[in-house]
Design a protein around this motif. Structure first.
Motif, PDB file in Angstrom:
ATOM      1  N   VAL A 356     -19.801   1.088  -6.525  1.00 42.34           N
ATOM      2  CA  VAL A 356     -19.021  -0.023  -5.972  1.00 42.34           C
ATOM      3  C   VAL A 356     -19.747  -1.339  -6.268  1.00 42.34           C
ATOM      4  CG1 VAL A 356     -18.095  -1.076  -3.878  1.00 42.34           C
ATOM      5  CG2 VAL A 356     -18.049   1.410  -4.153  1.00 42.34           C
ATOM      6  N   ASP A 357     -19.028  -2.276  -6.842  1.00 40.47           N
ATOM      7  CA  ASP A 357     -19.535  -3.626  -7.087  1.00 40.47           C
ATOM      8  C   ASP A 357     -18.665  -4.612  -6.320  1.00 40.47           C
ATOM      9  OD1 ASP A 357     -21.601  -2.967  -9.055  1.00 40.47           O
ATOM     10  OD2 ASP A 357     -19.927  -2.460 -10.363  1.00 40.47           O
ATOM     11  N   LEU A 358     -19.320  -5.633  -5.773  1.00 40.87           N
ATOM     12  CA  LEU A 358     -18.591  -6.592  -4.953  1.00 40.87           C
ATOM     13  C   LEU A 358     -19.377  -7.891  -4.927  1.00 40.87           C
ATOM     14  CD1 LEU A 358     -16.105  -6.799  -3.028  1.00 40.87           C
ATOM     15  CD2 LEU A 358     -17.619  -6.109  -1.169  1.00 40.87           C
ATOM     16  N   ASP A 359     -18.666  -9.010  -5.084  1.00 42.33           N
ATOM     17  CA  ASP A 359     -19.320 -10.316  -5.048  1.00 42.33           C
ATOM     18  C   ASP A 359     -18.602 -11.173  -4.015  1.00 42.33           C
ATOM     19  OD1 ASP A 359     -21.065 -12.339  -5.623  1.00 42.33           O
ATOM     20  OD2 ASP A 359     -19.935 -13.087  -7.348  1.00 42.33           O
ATOM     21  N   LEU A 360     -19.349 -11.628  -3.011  1.00 43.16           N
ATOM     22  CA  LEU A 360     -18.763 -12.405  -1.926  1.00 43.16           C
ATOM     23  C   LEU A 360     -19.517 -13.717  -1.746  1.00 43.16           C
ATOM     24  CD1 LEU A 360     -18.011  -9.908   0.981  1.00 43.16           C
ATOM     25  CD2 LEU A 360     -16.366 -11.331  -0.216  1.00 43.16           C
ATOM     26  N   VAL A 369      -9.068  -1.142   0.301  1.00 43.76           N
ATOM     27  CA  VAL A 369      -7.957  -0.331   0.808  1.00 43.76           C
ATOM     28  C   VAL A 369      -8.011   1.051   0.168  1.00 43.76           C
ATOM     29  CG1 VAL A 369      -6.538  -2.396   1.135  1.00 43.76           C
ATOM     30  CG2 VAL A 369      -6.347  -1.093  -0.995  1.00 43.76           C
ATOM     31  N   GLY A 370      -7.164   1.927   0.675  1.00 43.03           N
ATOM     32  CA  GLY A 370      -7.118   3.284   0.149  1.00 43.03           C
ATOM     33  C   GLY A 370      -6.703   4.248   1.236  1.00 43.03           C
ATOM     34  N   PRO A 371      -6.420   5.483   0.873  1.00 44.77           N
ATOM     35  CA  PRO A 371      -6.007   6.475   1.867  1.00 44.77           C
ATOM     36  C   PRO A 371      -7.152   6.844   2.795  1.00 44.77           C
ATOM     37  CG  PRO A 371      -6.345   7.522  -0.259  1.00 44.77           C
ATOM     38  CD  PRO A 371      -6.465   6.046  -0.497  1.00 44.77           C
ATOM     39  N   SER A 372      -6.842   7.531   3.895  1.00 43.46           N
ATOM     40  CA  SER A 372      -7.867   7.986   4.834  1.00 43.46           C
ATOM     41  C   SER A 372      -8.868   8.891   4.119  1.00 43.46           C
ATOM     42  CB  SER A 372      -7.218   8.748   5.989  1.00 43.46           C
ATOM     43  OG  SER A 372      -6.375   7.899   6.737  1.00 43.46           O
ATOM     44  N   LEU A 542      -9.705  -4.172  -3.640  1.00 40.63           N
ATOM     45  CA  LEU A 542     -10.294  -2.976  -4.242  1.00 40.63           C
ATOM     46  C   LEU A 542      -9.582  -1.753  -3.683  1.00 40.63           C
ATOM     47  CD1 LEU A 542     -12.607  -5.177  -4.507  1.00 40.63           C
ATOM     48  CD2 LEU A 542     -14.202  -3.257  -4.473  1.00 40.63           C
ATOM     49  N   VAL A 543      -9.145  -0.867  -4.548  1.00 44.17           N
ATOM     50  CA  VAL A 543      -8.479   0.360  -4.143  1.00 44.17           C
ATOM     51  C   VAL A 543      -9.450   1.515  -4.339  1.00 44.17           C
ATOM     52  CG1 VAL A 543      -6.518   1.894  -4.490  1.00 44.17           C
ATOM     53  CG2 VAL A 543      -6.236  -0.584  -4.782  1.00 44.17           C
ATOM     54  N   LEU A 544      -9.743   2.238  -3.248  1.00 42.46           N
ATOM     55  CA  LEU A 544     -10.661   3.371  -3.303  1.00 42.46           C
ATOM     56  C   LEU A 544      -9.891   4.681  -3.301  1.00 42.46           C
ATOM     57  CD1 LEU A 544     -13.552   2.570  -0.794  1.00 42.46           C
ATOM     58  CD2 LEU A 544     -13.579   2.350  -3.266  1.00 42.46           C
ATOM     59  N   SER A 545     -10.443   5.652  -4.003  1.00 37.64           N
ATOM     60  CA  SER A 545      -9.924   7.022  -3.965  1.00 37.64           C
ATOM     61  C   SER A 545     -11.107   7.964  -4.152  1.00 37.64           C
ATOM     62  CB  SER A 545      -8.878   7.247  -5.060  1.00 37.64           C
ATOM     63  OG  SER A 545      -8.424   8.585  -5.036  1.00 37.64           O
ATOM     64  N   VAL A 549     -13.836   3.299  -6.983  1.00 37.09           N
ATOM     65  CA  VAL A 549     -12.890   2.210  -7.150  1.00 37.09           C
ATOM     66  C   VAL A 549     -11.977   2.549  -8.330  1.00 37.09           C
ATOM     67  CG1 VAL A 549     -12.602  -0.245  -7.627  1.00 37.09           C
ATOM     68  CG2 VAL A 549     -14.537   0.531  -6.243  1.00 37.09           C
ATOM     69  N   VAL A 550     -10.689   2.740  -8.047  1.00 38.27           N
ATOM     70  CA  VAL A 550      -9.736   3.124  -9.094  1.00 38.27           C
ATOM     71  C   VAL A 550      -8.868   1.949  -9.520  1.00 38.27           C
ATOM     72  CG1 VAL A 550      -9.706   5.542  -8.422  1.00 38.27           C
ATOM     73  CG2 VAL A 550      -8.120   3.959  -7.333  1.00 38.27           C
ATOM     74  N   GLU A 551      -8.751   0.926  -8.677  1.00 42.38           N
ATOM     75  CA  GLU A 551      -8.021  -0.290  -9.034  1.00 42.38           C
ATOM     76  C   GLU A 551      -8.705  -1.466  -8.357  1.00 42.38           C
ATOM     77  OE1 GLU A 551      -3.589  -0.108  -8.781  1.00 42.38           O
ATOM     78  OE2 GLU A 551      -3.940   1.864  -7.889  1.00 42.38           O
ATOM     79  N   ARG A 552      -8.679  -2.637  -9.016  1.00 39.89           N
ATOM     80  CA  ARG A 552      -9.171  -3.855  -8.384  1.00 39.89           C
ATOM     81  C   ARG A 552      -8.568  -5.064  -9.086  1.00 39.89           C
ATOM     82  NH1 ARG A 552     -15.393  -3.883  -8.413  1.00 39.89           N
ATOM     83  NH2 ARG A 552     -15.017  -5.856  -7.340  1.00 39.89           N
ATOM     84  N   ASP A 553      -7.974  -5.947  -8.316  1.00 40.20           N
ATOM     85  CA  ASP A 553      -7.372  -7.178  -8.828  1.00 40.20           C
ATOM     86  C   ASP A 553      -6.706  -7.895  -7.667  1.00 40.20           C
ATOM     87  OD1 ASP A 553      -6.560  -9.136 -10.685  1.00 40.20           O
ATOM     88  OD2 ASP A 553      -6.299  -7.592 -12.215  1.00 40.20           O
ATOM     89  N   ARG A 554      -6.010  -8.989  -7.962  1.00 39.65           N
ATOM     90  CA  ARG A 554      -5.211  -9.652  -6.946  1.00 39.65           C
ATOM     91  C   ARG A 554      -3.922  -8.873  -6.708  1.00 39.65           C
ATOM     92  NH1 ARG A 554      -6.263 -14.762  -5.401  1.00 39.65           N
ATOM     93  NH2 ARG A 554      -4.036 -15.103  -5.026  1.00 39.65           N
ATOM     94  N   HIS A 555      -3.231  -9.243  -5.630  1.00 39.10           N
ATOM     95  CA  HIS A 555      -2.027  -8.525  -5.238  1.00 39.10           C
ATOM     96  C   HIS A 555      -0.984  -8.510  -6.356  1.00 39.10           C
ATOM     97  CE1 HIS A 555       1.457  -7.307  -2.836  1.00 39.10           C
ATOM     98  NE2 HIS A 555       2.092  -8.388  -3.298  1.00 39.10           N
ATOM     99  N   GLU A 556      -0.719  -9.665  -6.987  1.00 39.36           N
ATOM    100  CA  GLU A 556       0.336  -9.736  -8.004  1.00 39.36           C
ATOM    101  C   GLU A 556       0.014  -8.832  -9.191  1.00 39.36           C
ATOM    102  OE1 GLU A 556      -1.196 -12.240  -6.650  1.00 39.36           O
ATOM    103  OE2 GLU A 556       0.332 -13.323  -5.489  1.00 39.36           O
TER     104      GLU A 556
END
Length: 579
Positions: A356-360, A369-372, A542-545, A549-556
């Motif tokens: 997981v990579d993240l810059d804040l 986000v992602g399923p339980s 970021l979408v986790l599964s 991380v399987v997807e990452r981008d803005r909503h659009e």
């Protein structure tokens, strides 16, 4: 034996007080034995009608031993209980110190009631190791030794008989009782913990149990758990009854054997008739001292079982390793960066999240986000330094958080949890948890930012209104807004929101997310959520599964990619339209 050695180590700083208590207990029991012996001698000697001066020593002895028994017993209770209770206070301090390091990620998988039972009833049970087990045993052995020395001087054959009885009462019988009751006592300790867990769980979920018609089934489970505890207590009681029966048999045979030996000595002229009474009654007096030893063995089993349950939690491995010397945060706005982060909950398990990579930088807002079970909360725990990275690193202003004390990290990174605790106190005191020196104006401003000020002003006592246990006098949305006001009052530069809309209805959840994003502007923000509505304006999602991380981008862009996020968002929107 290892558990017992650790329990004894708790009172090592107070060995002096316990030694005084042991001496006082031995003297009190010795006075009791001497009182009976002196009284028997006095009555037997008085029957011979000697001059009154010949009885004066016995009269003084009776008074002295009677007063001494009460005085030494008082001294024993004061010193031993003082030392034991102070040791228990130290143990509780140690426990809560461990809880500070273990919670929330490092605690064993125990139900709340069981954990509560371990730190209340089981800690209280540890004191029985000293007060009800070891101390009576040691005092009994000392008094028995002194009594045998006296009998050896008066009538050695009687000393041999009483010595054999002492071995049976002090060694053989307690060992047998402990063996008979061992399994039962362990079961009692375990059953008490299970019942405590079930009771607490039931009381916390009464409305749900009633709503779903499960109250009768839960009451049946409580009755069954209580019956198991009763069964264990009865089994332990049977062992104790066998010990009491054995005591009566041994004492009875000892008195008869001593009487036979003493009569023979009287006939041969080795013993006077007056001392005959003393020798025969001494085993009876000694029986009162040794009567508690079988139950002491049983108490030792139960107390060490309680201690074992406490140490199971205390010995749980630390979820993070604090540095010996903590670094300091460089000045300037907080910048959180995650690189190649991998985290596991236990050393012997696989990574719950990895890569997981993240810059804040200051002001950036990101959603995870992602399923339980995807690993969202695991990332939140790592950001707050509740879990140690197994690979990669988390940096705060360029410093690896492993080089910072957890409190230093959490002074910059705050958490709004889905189950944020609301204390059974007032609105004011719940807010001041975040900033004890906050002024009324600052408290009101935090409530205004959380859109809760009007509701609080409408309460009978305003800020001083009680909210009830777990905030039961507030609605679900109001409880979460009170928790939000507390976080905003703390003014963390980085906020982690872990499922902030859990358990809320759709309209309340939408309002809360909108207010969260409005009031958190200027702060770095990580929103951990399984709900996707309200995240459209964030800088990145970021979408986790399965921890990746399987997807990452803005909503659009994620909607245009037609992946998991787009499908889940459309499905959620469809369900809300139907609702």
């Amino acid at each position: 034996m290892t558990v017992l050695a650790r329990v004894l180590g708790l009172v090592r700083p107070r060995w002096g007080r316990l030694a005084i208590g042991l001496l006082a207990a031995a003297l009190a029991s010795g006075c009791a034995v001497a009182l009976l012996a002196t009284g028997a001698w006095l009555i037997a000697r008085a029957a011979e009608q000697p001059p009154i001066a010949a009885l004066s020593l016995g009269v003084v002895g009776v008074r002295a031993f009677a007063v001494g028994r009460a005085a030494f017993r008082y001294l024993e209770r004061v010193t031993t209980h003082d030392a034991t209770l102070r040791a228990l206070a130290d143990l509780r301090v140690t426990i809560f110190g461990r809880l500070e390091h273990l919670a929330p990620a490092g605690l064993p998988a125990l139900r709340r009631g069981d954990l509560l039972g371990r730190f209340v009833a089981d800690v209280d049970g540890v004191q029985d190791v000293f007060v009800r087990a070891l101390l009576p045993y040691a005092a009994g052995l000392l008094v028995s030794t002194g009594t045998l020395v006296f009998l050896v001087a008066v009538l050695p054959p009687a000393a041999a008989v009483v010595g054999a009885a002492v071995l049976l009462l002090a060694v053989a019988l307690p060992a047998a009782v402990r063996r008979w009751s061992r399994t039962a006592e362990i079961d009692v300790v375990r059953a008490r913990g299970e019942l405590s867990a079930l009771v607490v769980d039931t009381l916390e979920r009464v409305p749900e149990l009633q709503a779903y018609g499960e109250a009768d089934r839960r009451l049946a489970a409580l009755n069954e758990s209580g019956a198991q505890l009763d069964t264990g207590l009865r089994r332990a009681g049977r062992a104790n009854a066998l010990g009491a029966a054995g005591l009566v048999l041994v004492v009875g045979f000892t008195i008869w054997a001593t009487l036979i030996v003493a009569l023979s000595a009287v006939r041969s002229g080795q013993l006077s008739a007056v001392l005959l009474v003393v020798v025969v009654l001494l085993p009876l007096a000694l029986a009162d001292v040794l009567a508690g030893l079988p139950s002491s063995a049983r108490e030792l089993t139960r107390a060490t079982g309680s201690a074992r349950r406490v140490f199971e939690v205390v010995d749980a491995p630390d979820p993070v390793i604090e540095p010996e010397i903590s670094g300091t945060m460089p000045p300037g706005p907080a910048h959180l960066r995650v690189e190649g982060l991998a985290v596991r909950w236990h050393a012997d398990t696989a990574d719950a999240v990895a890569g997981v990579d993240l810059d804040l930088p200051p002001g950036r807002r990101v959603a995870v986000v992602g399923p339980s079970g995807a690993g969202k909360t695991t990332i939140a725990m790592a950001l707050l330094r509740f879990l140690e990275p197994s690979a990669g690193r988390v940096q705060l202003n360029g410093i690896d958080t492993r080089d910072l004390d957890g409190d230093v990290v959490r002074s910059s990174v705050g958490l709004l949890a889905q189950d944020a605790h609301i204390f059974d106190s007032t609105v004011r005191e719940n807010l001041r948890l975040a900033r004890p020196d906050a002024t009324p104006e600052q408290l009101r401003e935090a409530l205004r930012q959380a859109r809760l000020l009007d509701r609080v002003d409408a309460l009978p006592k305003g800020l001083d209104s009680a909210v009830g246990e777990h905030g039961e006098r507030l609605s679900g949305g109001e409880r979460q807004r009170l928790a939000l006001a507390r976080v905003l009052l703390a003014d963390f530069p980085v906020l982690v929101l872990d499922e902030p809309t859990e358990h809320l209805d759709l309209a309340t959840a939408d309002d809360l997310v909108r207010d969260l994003l409005d009031e958190a502007r200027g702060r770095s923000l990580v929103v951990v959520s399984h709900r996707l509505r309200g995240l459209e304006e964030l800088d990145e999602i970021l979408v986790l599964s399965h921890g990746r991380v399987v997807e990452r981008d803005r909503h659009e862009e994620l909607m245009a990619a037609s992946g998991w996020y787009a499908e889940a968002y459309e499905r959620e929107r469809g369900l809300e339209v139907v609702a």
